[in-house]
Write a protein that holds these residues in place. Structure first.
Motif, PDB file in Angstrom:
ATOM      1  N   TYR A 147     -13.682 -50.463 -22.208  1.00  0.00           N
ATOM      2  CA  TYR A 147     -14.967 -50.108 -21.568  1.00  0.00           C
ATOM      3  C   TYR A 147     -15.591 -48.894 -22.239  1.00  0.00           C
ATOM      4  O   TYR A 147     -16.809 -48.851 -22.462  1.00  0.00           O
ATOM      5  CB  TYR A 147     -14.739 -49.848 -20.081  1.00  0.00           C
ATOM      6  N   ARG A 148     -14.799 -47.897 -22.594  1.00  0.00           N
ATOM      7  CA  ARG A 148     -15.339 -46.711 -23.264  1.00  0.00           C
ATOM      8  C   ARG A 148     -15.900 -47.074 -24.633  1.00  0.00           C
ATOM      9  O   ARG A 148     -16.964 -46.593 -25.034  1.00  0.00           O
ATOM     10  CB  ARG A 148     -14.261 -45.625 -23.373  1.00  0.00           C
ATOM     11  N   CYS A 151     -19.267 -48.834 -24.122  1.00  0.00           N
ATOM     12  CA  CYS A 151     -20.368 -47.935 -23.757  1.00  0.00           C
ATOM     13  C   CYS A 151     -20.932 -47.213 -24.972  1.00  0.00           C
ATOM     14  O   CYS A 151     -22.152 -47.062 -25.114  1.00  0.00           O
ATOM     15  CB  CYS A 151     -19.902 -46.932 -22.699  1.00  0.00           C
ATOM     16  N   VAL A 152     -20.047 -46.769 -25.866  1.00  0.00           N
ATOM     17  CA  VAL A 152     -20.517 -46.047 -27.053  1.00  0.00           C
ATOM     18  C   VAL A 152     -21.234 -46.997 -28.010  1.00  0.00           C
ATOM     19  O   VAL A 152     -22.317 -46.692 -28.534  1.00  0.00           O
ATOM     20  CB  VAL A 152     -19.339 -45.355 -27.758  1.00  0.00           C
ATOM     21  N   ALA A 154     -22.712 -49.773 -27.279  1.00  0.00           N
ATOM     22  CA  ALA A 154     -23.962 -50.218 -26.661  1.00  0.00           C
ATOM     23  C   ALA A 154     -25.066 -49.183 -26.797  1.00  0.00           C
ATOM     24  O   ALA A 154     -26.250 -49.537 -26.819  1.00  0.00           O
ATOM     25  CB  ALA A 154     -23.726 -50.542 -25.189  1.00  0.00           C
ATOM     26  N   ARG A 155     -24.697 -47.900 -26.885  1.00  0.00           N
ATOM     27  CA  ARG A 155     -25.707 -46.850 -27.060  1.00  0.00           C
ATOM     28  C   ARG A 155     -26.410 -46.971 -28.415  1.00  0.00           C
ATOM     29  O   ARG A 155     -27.570 -46.611 -28.565  1.00  0.00           O
ATOM     30  CB  ARG A 155     -25.040 -45.481 -26.927  1.00  0.00           C
ATOM     31  N   ILE A 159     -27.313 -54.907 -25.977  1.00  0.00           N
ATOM     32  CA  ILE A 159     -26.318 -55.511 -25.100  1.00  0.00           C
ATOM     33  C   ILE A 159     -26.660 -56.977 -24.876  1.00  0.00           C
ATOM     34  O   ILE A 159     -27.823 -57.324 -24.631  1.00  0.00           O
ATOM     35  CB  ILE A 159     -26.263 -54.771 -23.749  1.00  0.00           C
TER      36      ILE A 159
END
Length: 273
Positions: A147-148, A151-152, A154-155, A159
């Motif tokens: 998940y971490r 998130c990075v 996707a920044r 998505i």
């Protein structure tokens, strides 16, 4: 005889004009008339205290992009789940790079520009990156770590669209519309449940990638998904929700199914609707 030739005692007296009034100058919350006489000095107004200049504006620095690096397992296939090779991976400056090891960072095995890439969670620990250079799947040691990483990434990238909502699905056996909770996952799998709880039992699913999708021309709140076996019908609450779901399902339907996750109608248990 001219007036100026007369003696001063016999000259007519000329009335002197009164002095003009001075302007009113505001003093604080009141106004006061300044009276001036040639023999008296002009009254000085009190000076207001000097105001402190405002502090210099300091612009807020831009928010830096997140970064992450560490070891992940890379799939030897685009589908994932067959062979895995350990790689050192880093995400920074809008790029995804992976190396054979941390000590060999000078020699990058591959570099992916994430600006136009799509990232999704293919399974609980697997992260899928679709780009113009191909598809790559990585596996983290845990769900929290995956998940971490997601998130990075996707920044820096885009998505893959997903969705959830309540709808009415046409039962294949009963031929009636029943309340179902609909879920579209990042791998293009469209599934439905009787409840929206996390432990709800799945009642069925289809893989929409490579299949057709449309909106009922006679009923604009009904979404159709056409597979090789049959047509699935889902009734949404209004036209706006139907249009949104048509957009995300169409995005997946225009992409080829992943070999490992592609599901046919026969994979659904008989009697489940």
């Amino acid at each position: 005889m001219d007036t100026y030739d007369m003696p001063k005692s016999n000259r007519p007296r000329i009335a002197e004009k009164p002095p003009l009034p001075l302007p009113r100058v505001p003093l604080g919350n009141h106004s006061q008339t300044l009276e001036h006489h040639p023999s008296t000095p002009t009254r000085q107004l009190p000076r207001e205290p000097a105001q402190t200049p405002p502090p210099k504006y300091t612009p807020t620095p831009p928010i830096p992009d997140p970064i992450i690096s560490g070891y992940l397992e890379k799939s030897t296939t685009e589908e994932g789940g067959r062979g895995w090779v350990k790689k050192y991976v880093e995400v920074a400056e809008g790029k995804f790079r992976f190396y054979n090891s941390r000590e060999e960072k000078m020699d990058a095995v591959a570099e992916i520009v994430l600006g136009n890439a799509f990232v999704s969670v293919q399974s609980k620990r697997q992260i899928r990156v679709d780009s113009s250079n191909g598809v790559r799947v990585f596996r983290a040691a845990s769900e929290a770590l995956a998940y971490r990483w997601f998130c990075v990434i996707a920044r820096h990238s885009k998505i893959v669209p997903t969705g959830e909502c309540w709808c009415k699905k046409l039962s294949g056996s009963k031929k009636i519309f029943e309340e179902r909770h609909l879920r579209l996952s990042a791998d293009g799998r469209l599934s439905w449940y009787k409840s929206d709880s996390e432990d709800a039992q799945q009642r069925g699913f289809i893989q929409v990638r490579g299949e057709g999708t449309s909106i009922n021309p006679e009923l604009q709140t009904e979404l159709w998904v056409q597979t090789k076996e049959r047509q699935y019908q889902f009734q949404m609450v209004d036209r706006e929700e139907t249009s949104r779901w048509f957009g995300i399902v169409s995005w997946h339907s225009h992409r080829l199914p992943m070999e490992q996750i592609a599901v046919s109608e026969t994979a659904v248990k008989v009697g489940k609707t």
